[in-house]
Enzyme design. Structure first.
Site, PDB file in Angstrom:
ATOM      1  N   GLY A 236      64.656 -37.610  59.815  1.00 38.44           N
ATOM      2  CA  GLY A 236      63.206 -37.433  59.836  1.00 38.44           C
ATOM      3  C   GLY A 236      62.742 -36.028  60.151  1.00 38.44           C
ATOM      4  N   CYS A 348      50.747 -42.248  31.635  1.00 38.91           N
ATOM      5  CA  CYS A 348      49.486 -42.938  31.400  1.00 38.91           C
ATOM      6  C   CYS A 348      49.018 -43.599  32.683  1.00 38.91           C
ATOM      7  CB  CYS A 348      49.673 -43.979  30.315  1.00 38.91           C
ATOM      8  SG  CYS A 348      50.072 -43.183  28.773  1.00 38.91           S
ATOM      9  N   TYR A 377      63.815 -36.990  47.709  1.00 37.71           N
ATOM     10  CA  TYR A 377      62.976 -38.107  47.257  1.00 37.71           C
ATOM     11  C   TYR A 377      62.192 -37.772  45.983  1.00 37.71           C
ATOM     12  CZ  TYR A 377      64.277 -39.384  51.972  1.00 37.71           C
ATOM     13  OH  TYR A 377      64.999 -39.636  53.104  1.00 37.71           O
TER      14      TYR A 377
HETATM   15  C1  LIG Z   1      65.564 -42.283  55.326  1.00 44.60           C
HETATM   16  C2  LIG Z   1      66.427 -42.379  56.482  1.00 44.60           C
HETATM   17  C3  LIG Z   1      66.995 -41.229  57.023  1.00 44.60           C
HETATM   18  C4  LIG Z   1      66.694 -39.857  56.520  1.00 44.60           C
HETATM   19  O1  LIG Z   1      65.361 -39.515  56.703  1.00 44.60           O
HETATM   20  P1  LIG Z   1      64.850 -38.043  56.328  1.00 44.60           P
HETATM   21  O2  LIG Z   1      63.403 -38.096  56.585  1.00 44.60           O
HETATM   22  O3  LIG Z   1      65.181 -37.855  54.886  1.00 44.60           O
HETATM   23  O4  LIG Z   1      65.608 -37.106  57.199  1.00 44.60           O
HETATM   24  C5  LIG Z   1      67.870 -41.386  58.075  1.00 44.60           C
HETATM   25  N1  LIG Z   1      68.155 -42.607  58.571  1.00 44.60           N
HETATM   26  C6  LIG Z   1      67.629 -43.740  58.068  1.00 44.60           C
HETATM   27  C7  LIG Z   1      67.985 -45.044  58.637  1.00 44.60           C
HETATM   28  C8  LIG Z   1      66.745 -43.654  57.022  1.00 44.60           C
HETATM   29  O5  LIG Z   1      66.200 -44.779  56.545  1.00 44.60           O
END
Ligand SMILES: *Cc1c(COP(=O)(O)O)cnc(C)c1O
Length: 418
Positions: A236, A348, A377
């Site tokens: 995250g 569209c 993503y």
């Molecule tokens: C999506 C996800 C991540 C990675 O998140 P980022 O925002 O891309 O760093 C890590 N752990 C879990 C469980 C996730 O679902």
């Protein structure tokens, strides 16, 4: 001459066509190095996992492997990709809130190192399947420590009613799951996993998460004599999409997290010996660029559209999350802005807008628009809407350019149709 990873953008577009996704390979290497060298502790074992859902392909998995990262997968398809990349399956962590029987059995067949269990039903099923396992399956339990850290409500994952994990408030069930796992044959219960959100800029959120996880681990031990050694703190980490985004340097984030873990470990006399993080976006986002060719330009009473030869089919994030991006016109990076444009795709769908408003020099048909920070993503969430083939993906570096995913053809797209 504008370049990505040392390679001329115009040439890349001529060679591989547009839309094209280009990764600056050296930038990814620098970032991987930064994670591995700064998420280190003298008191605790550490590990960095690449959350491959951000961008999964064989070349990417080989790249993270070079730096010794572990790998996160969330589906049979991502698992298969890792298998085809000859990645050591004992280093794989298999996540997901609704793994199918087929997926769990595939993981066991591949000797996937760790399965991250999401709920009680999964724990019970896994305990059944594990009876036939011919190796020790390590298991983490996804928990929800109730910390929300997000930049947009659609990417909140830690409120009490989250579809992911088990809330700390639901302690009875949480303990029950751990007991199911600890009593199962061929299962080694390693600890807890949490992931508190996406695109997080506030380090404090991670530090709070760490404190809660250490405290909770201690209370599980005191109240129920439940023992384990691992905390996986999730991913995250925020990245810079536009000038408004001010991410803290990764090395600083890692060091703060490590320091807090060490302090908490000491303070709570913790049984925790290993801490993990699992970045996805922050490894690939900023290194990725999408090159589009400008087509028609159209004025409406309040807007000036510049249409590109891709759109929500190769990057759904603006439509899905109102995500913002920055872009430039190849060869005109230094020119002054001429007007504000709305960059729209060719799908569209009125929502097929890549950038709502961006000041650019005069845009002409045939020019190349380069969108920045599209490495996470983007391709991985791409669709076949309007039957537009998926773009090609290349890794560009000072040394060479390599095509890591070919452009799809119309024939590929209909190859399964009877
Ligand atoms: C999506 C996800 C991540 C990675 O998140 P980022 O925002 O891309 O760093 C890590 N752990 C879990 C469980 C996730 O679902």
């Amino acid at each position: 001459m504008a370049v990505i990873g040392g390679q001329e953008i115009r040439k890349l577009a001529e060679t591989y066509g547009t839309p094209l996704v280009v990764y600056d390979e050296d930038a990814m290497r620098t970032r991987l190095n930064e994670f591995v060298s700064s998420f280190k502790s003298e008191k605790l074992e550490t590990g960095v996992l690449y959350a491959s859902k951000a961008f999964s392909c064989k070349a990417m998995i080989s790249l993270i492997d070079e730096y010794g990262l572990y790998l996160d997968v969330v589906s049979g398809g991502e698992l298969y990709t890792a298998y085809k990349a000859a990645y050591d399956s004992s280093k794989i962590f298999f996540h997901g809130n609704n793994k199918t029987e087929q997926e769990l059995k595939m993981a066991m067949q591949m000797h996937v190192g760790t399965i991250v269990v999401d709920n009680l039903m999964e724990a019970e099923e896994l305990a059944q399947y594990a009876k036939e396992a011919d190796y020790p399956i390590h298991v983490l339990l996804r928990v929800n420590p109730g910390i929300e850290a997000h930049t947009h409500k659609y990417i909140v994952t830690a409120h009490v009613d989250s579809k992911f994990g088990i809330s700390f408030l639901n302690e009875e069930e949480l303990v029950q799951i751990i007991q199911v796992l600890q009593n199962a044959e061929n299962i080694v219960f390693d600890g807890l996993h949490a992931h508190i959100g996406s695109q997080i800029f506030d380090i404090q959120a991670f530090l709070e998460e760490i404190k809660k996880l250490f405290a909770y681990s201690r209370s599980l031990k005191e109240k129920y004599d439940i023992q384990f050694n691992t905390l996986n703190l999730g991913g995250g980490f925020g990245v810079k999409y536009t000038e408004e985004d001010k991410p803290v340097p990764i090395a600083d984030v890692c060091k703060s997290m490590i320091r807090t873990c060490e302090e908490e470990q000491e303070k709570t006399c913790s049984m925790i010996q290993r801490i993990l993080i699992e970045p996805g976006r922050s490894i690939v986002a900023e290194a990725g660029y999408s090159i589009y060719k400008i087509g028609y330009i159209k004025k409406t009473p309040n807007k000036q559209y510049a249409f590109v030869d891709g759109g929500m089919n190769d990057n759904i994030r603006p439509a899905l999350y109102q995500a913002k991006y920055d872009a430039f016109i190849e060869g005109k990076e230094k020119e002054e802005a001429f007007a504000s444009y709305t960059i729209a795709g060719k799908c569209c769908e009125s929502g097929d807008i890549l950038i709502e408003s961006i000041a650019l020099p005069k845009v002409q048909k045939g020019a190349l628009l380069v969108m920045k920070t599209t490495g996470a993503y983007g391709y991985s969430m791409a669709s076949h809407y309007n039957k537009i083939p998926l773009p090609a993906v290349v890794f560009a570096s000072e040394k060479e350019t390599r095509e890591v995913i070919e452009r799809e053809t119309f024939e590929h797209m209909i190859s399964l149709e009877k």
